[in-house]
Design a protein around this motif. Structure first.
Motif, PDB file in Angstrom:
ATOM      1  N   VAL A  84       0.916  -1.145  -0.110  1.00 37.51           N
ATOM      2  CA  VAL A  84       0.023  -0.041   0.182  1.00 37.51           C
ATOM      3  C   VAL A  84       0.863   1.404  -0.003  1.00 37.51           C
ATOM      4  O   VAL A  84       0.619   2.316  -0.895  1.00 37.51           O
ATOM      5  N   SER A  85       1.931   1.012   0.900  1.00 35.19           N
ATOM      6  CA  SER A  85       2.699   2.428   0.853  1.00 35.19           C
ATOM      7  C   SER A  85       3.868   2.661  -0.319  1.00 35.19           C
ATOM      8  O   SER A  85       3.721   3.800  -0.893  1.00 35.19           O
ATOM      9  N   VAL A  86       3.911   1.690  -1.069  1.00 39.44           N
ATOM     10  CA  VAL A  86       4.671   1.773  -2.478  1.00 39.44           C
ATOM     11  C   VAL A  86       3.737   2.208  -3.381  1.00 39.44           C
ATOM     12  O   VAL A  86       4.123   3.234  -4.290  1.00 39.44           O
ATOM     13  N   LEU A  87       2.380   1.682  -3.409  1.00 37.52           N
ATOM     14  CA  LEU A  87       1.374   2.071  -4.453  1.00 37.52           C
ATOM     15  C   LEU A  87       1.446   3.817  -4.350  1.00 37.52           C
ATOM     16  O   LEU A  87       1.396   4.344  -5.093  1.00 37.52           O
ATOM     17  N   LEU A  88       1.029   4.303  -2.947  1.00 39.33           N
ATOM     18  CA  LEU A  88       0.780   5.644  -2.702  1.00 39.33           C
ATOM     19  C   LEU A  88       1.889   6.632  -2.948  1.00 39.33           C
ATOM     20  O   LEU A  88       1.822   7.491  -3.552  1.00 39.33           O
ATOM     21  N   LEU A  89       3.013   5.997  -2.608  1.00 36.98           N
ATOM     22  CA  LEU A  89       4.285   6.887  -2.994  1.00 36.98           C
ATOM     23  C   LEU A  89       4.823   6.809  -4.182  1.00 36.98           C
ATOM     24  O   LEU A  89       5.146   7.732  -4.946  1.00 36.98           O
ATOM     25  N   SER A  90       4.423   5.897  -4.886  1.00 37.62           N
ATOM     26  CA  SER A  90       4.910   5.652  -6.390  1.00 37.62           C
ATOM     27  C   SER A  90       3.932   6.689  -7.145  1.00 37.62           C
ATOM     28  O   SER A  90       4.402   7.388  -8.052  1.00 37.62           O
ATOM     29  N   ALA A  91       2.626   6.889  -6.765  1.00 33.99           N
ATOM     30  CA  ALA A  91       1.820   7.490  -7.395  1.00 33.99           C
ATOM     31  C   ALA A  91       2.225   9.017  -7.273  1.00 33.99           C
ATOM     32  O   ALA A  91       2.063   9.912  -8.082  1.00 33.99           O
ATOM     33  N   TRP A  92       2.876   9.537  -6.068  1.00 32.11           N
ATOM     34  CA  TRP A  92       3.063  10.814  -5.534  1.00 32.11           C
ATOM     35  C   TRP A  92       4.341  11.261  -6.023  1.00 32.11           C
ATOM     36  O   TRP A  92       4.385  12.207  -7.049  1.00 32.11           O
ATOM     37  N   LEU A  93       5.342  10.411  -5.847  1.00 30.48           N
ATOM     38  CA  LEU A  93       6.756  10.663  -6.174  1.00 30.48           C
ATOM     39  C   LEU A  93       7.096  10.401  -7.503  1.00 30.48           C
ATOM     40  O   LEU A  93       8.108  11.291  -8.252  1.00 30.48           O
TER      41      LEU A  93
END
Length: 135
Positions: A84-93
Protein backbone atom coordinates in the motif's frame (compact mmCIF):
# COMPACT_ATOMS: atom_id res chain seq x y z
CA UNK A 1 5.25 -4.86 23.99
CA UNK A 2 2.77 -2.45 22.43
CA UNK A 3 5.59 0.06 21.90
CA UNK A 4 7.54 -2.59 19.99
CA UNK A 5 4.60 -2.95 17.60
CA UNK A 6 4.03 0.80 17.30
CA UNK A 7 7.68 1.33 16.38
CA UNK A 8 8.55 -1.99 14.74
CA UNK A 9 5.82 -2.31 12.12
CA UNK A 10 6.12 1.27 10.81
CA UNK A 11 9.90 0.82 10.73
CA UNK A 12 9.51 -2.42 8.78
CA UNK A 13 7.13 -0.71 6.36
CA UNK A 14 9.58 2.18 5.96
CA UNK A 15 12.51 -0.12 5.15
CA UNK A 16 10.40 -2.24 2.77
CA UNK A 17 9.07 0.86 1.02
CA UNK A 18 12.54 2.37 0.72
CA UNK A 19 13.84 -0.86 -0.81
CA UNK A 20 11.03 -1.13 -3.35
CA UNK A 21 11.15 2.49 -4.47
CA UNK A 22 14.95 2.49 -4.73
CA UNK A 23 14.84 -0.80 -6.63
CA UNK A 24 12.41 0.74 -9.13
CA UNK A 25 14.57 3.85 -9.57
CA UNK A 26 17.74 1.76 -9.89
CA UNK A 27 16.05 -0.40 -12.50
CA UNK A 28 14.99 2.64 -14.49
CA UNK A 29 18.56 3.95 -14.37
CA UNK A 30 19.95 0.60 -15.52
CA UNK A 31 18.27 0.85 -18.91
CA UNK A 32 19.28 0.01 -21.54
CA UNK A 33 20.63 -3.28 -20.27
CA UNK A 34 23.97 -4.24 -21.77
CA UNK A 35 26.19 -7.23 -21.10
CA UNK A 36 29.41 -5.39 -20.42
CA UNK A 37 31.52 -3.94 -17.61
CA UNK A 38 30.53 -0.36 -18.40
CA UNK A 39 26.88 -1.21 -17.70
CA UNK A 40 27.72 -2.88 -14.37
CA UNK A 41 29.78 0.15 -13.33
CA UNK A 42 26.95 2.46 -14.38
CA UNK A 43 24.47 0.49 -12.26
CA UNK A 44 26.82 0.41 -9.27
CA UNK A 45 27.36 4.17 -9.49
CA UNK A 46 23.68 4.86 -8.80
CA UNK A 47 22.76 5.73 -5.19
CA UNK A 48 19.41 3.96 -5.64
CA UNK A 49 21.18 0.58 -5.67
CA UNK A 50 22.59 1.26 -2.21
CA UNK A 51 19.27 2.60 -0.95
CA UNK A 52 17.65 -0.67 -2.03
CA UNK A 53 20.35 -2.72 -0.27
CA UNK A 54 19.98 -0.62 2.89
CA UNK A 55 16.21 -1.04 2.76
CA UNK A 56 16.44 -4.83 2.39
CA UNK A 57 18.98 -5.16 5.21
CA UNK A 58 16.96 -2.90 7.51
CA UNK A 59 13.75 -4.79 6.72
CA UNK A 60 15.44 -8.14 7.40
CA UNK A 61 16.72 -7.17 10.84
CA UNK A 62 13.49 -5.40 11.78
CA UNK A 63 11.45 -8.43 10.68
CA UNK A 64 13.64 -10.82 12.65
CA UNK A 65 13.22 -8.67 15.77
CA UNK A 66 9.45 -8.51 15.33
CA UNK A 67 9.17 -12.27 14.86
CA UNK A 68 10.57 -12.81 18.35
CA UNK A 69 7.54 -11.08 19.87
CA UNK A 70 4.62 -10.69 17.46
CA UNK A 71 2.01 -13.34 16.65
CA UNK A 72 2.99 -14.75 13.26
CA UNK A 73 -0.38 -14.36 11.46
CA UNK A 74 -0.90 -10.63 11.99
CA UNK A 75 2.84 -9.99 11.75
CA UNK A 76 3.07 -11.68 8.35
CA UNK A 77 0.03 -9.80 7.11
CA UNK A 78 1.24 -6.45 8.46
CA UNK A 79 4.59 -7.00 6.79
CA UNK A 80 2.75 -6.60 3.48
CA UNK A 81 1.56 -3.08 4.22
CA UNK A 82 4.45 -1.90 2.07
CA UNK A 83 2.35 -2.83 -0.95
CA UNK A 84 0.00 0.00 0.00
CA UNK A 85 2.76 2.47 0.91
CA UNK A 86 4.67 1.76 -2.32
CA UNK A 87 1.48 2.23 -4.34
CA UNK A 88 0.76 5.60 -2.73
CA UNK A 89 4.34 6.89 -2.78
CA UNK A 90 4.86 5.73 -6.38
CA UNK A 91 1.80 7.69 -7.42
CA UNK A 92 2.98 10.78 -5.55
CA UNK A 93 6.74 10.74 -6.18
CA UNK A 94 7.04 8.85 -9.46
CA UNK A 95 3.71 9.87 -11.01
CA UNK A 96 2.70 6.24 -11.48
CA UNK A 97 -0.96 5.80 -12.45
CA UNK A 98 -3.33 4.58 -9.71
CA UNK A 99 -6.74 3.35 -10.72
CA UNK A 100 -9.84 2.24 -8.86
CA UNK A 101 -8.71 -1.40 -8.80
CA UNK A 102 -5.40 -0.40 -7.22
CA UNK A 103 -7.26 1.49 -4.50
CA UNK A 104 -9.70 -1.39 -3.98
CA UNK A 105 -6.77 -3.80 -3.65
CA UNK A 106 -5.05 -1.51 -1.14
CA UNK A 107 -8.26 -1.23 0.90
CA UNK A 108 -8.66 -5.03 0.90
CA UNK A 109 -5.08 -5.49 2.09
CA UNK A 110 -5.62 -3.07 4.97
CA UNK A 111 -9.00 -4.66 5.82
CA UNK A 112 -7.43 -8.14 5.85
CA UNK A 113 -4.66 -7.03 8.18
CA UNK A 114 -7.17 -5.39 10.53
CA UNK A 115 -9.31 -8.56 10.54
CA UNK A 116 -6.30 -10.75 11.34
CA UNK A 117 -5.20 -8.42 14.11
CA UNK A 118 -8.65 -8.34 15.70
CA UNK A 119 -9.10 -12.10 15.38
CA UNK A 120 -5.70 -12.74 16.95
CA UNK A 121 -6.35 -10.41 19.88
CA UNK A 122 -9.82 -11.91 20.51
CA UNK A 123 -8.75 -15.57 20.36
CA UNK A 124 -8.32 -16.92 23.91
CA UNK A 125 -6.63 -20.04 22.51
CA UNK A 126 -4.06 -18.07 20.57
CA UNK A 127 -0.53 -18.85 21.77
CA UNK A 128 1.31 -16.03 23.45
CA UNK A 129 4.01 -14.36 21.38
CA UNK A 130 7.45 -15.89 21.94
CA UNK A 131 8.64 -12.91 23.98
CA UNK A 132 5.66 -13.21 26.37
CA UNK A 133 5.97 -16.91 27.25
CA UNK A 134 6.66 -17.80 30.87
CA UNK A 135 9.46 -20.26 31.57
Amino acid sequence: MRRLYLVGFPLLMTFDTLAQLCFKLAGDGALPVEANTAWVLRVLSQPWVYGAILGYIGAFFTWMSLLKHAPIGPAFAASHLEVVSVLLLSAWLLHEPVGPLHLLGAALIVAGIVCLGVAESDDPHSPAPAGDMQE
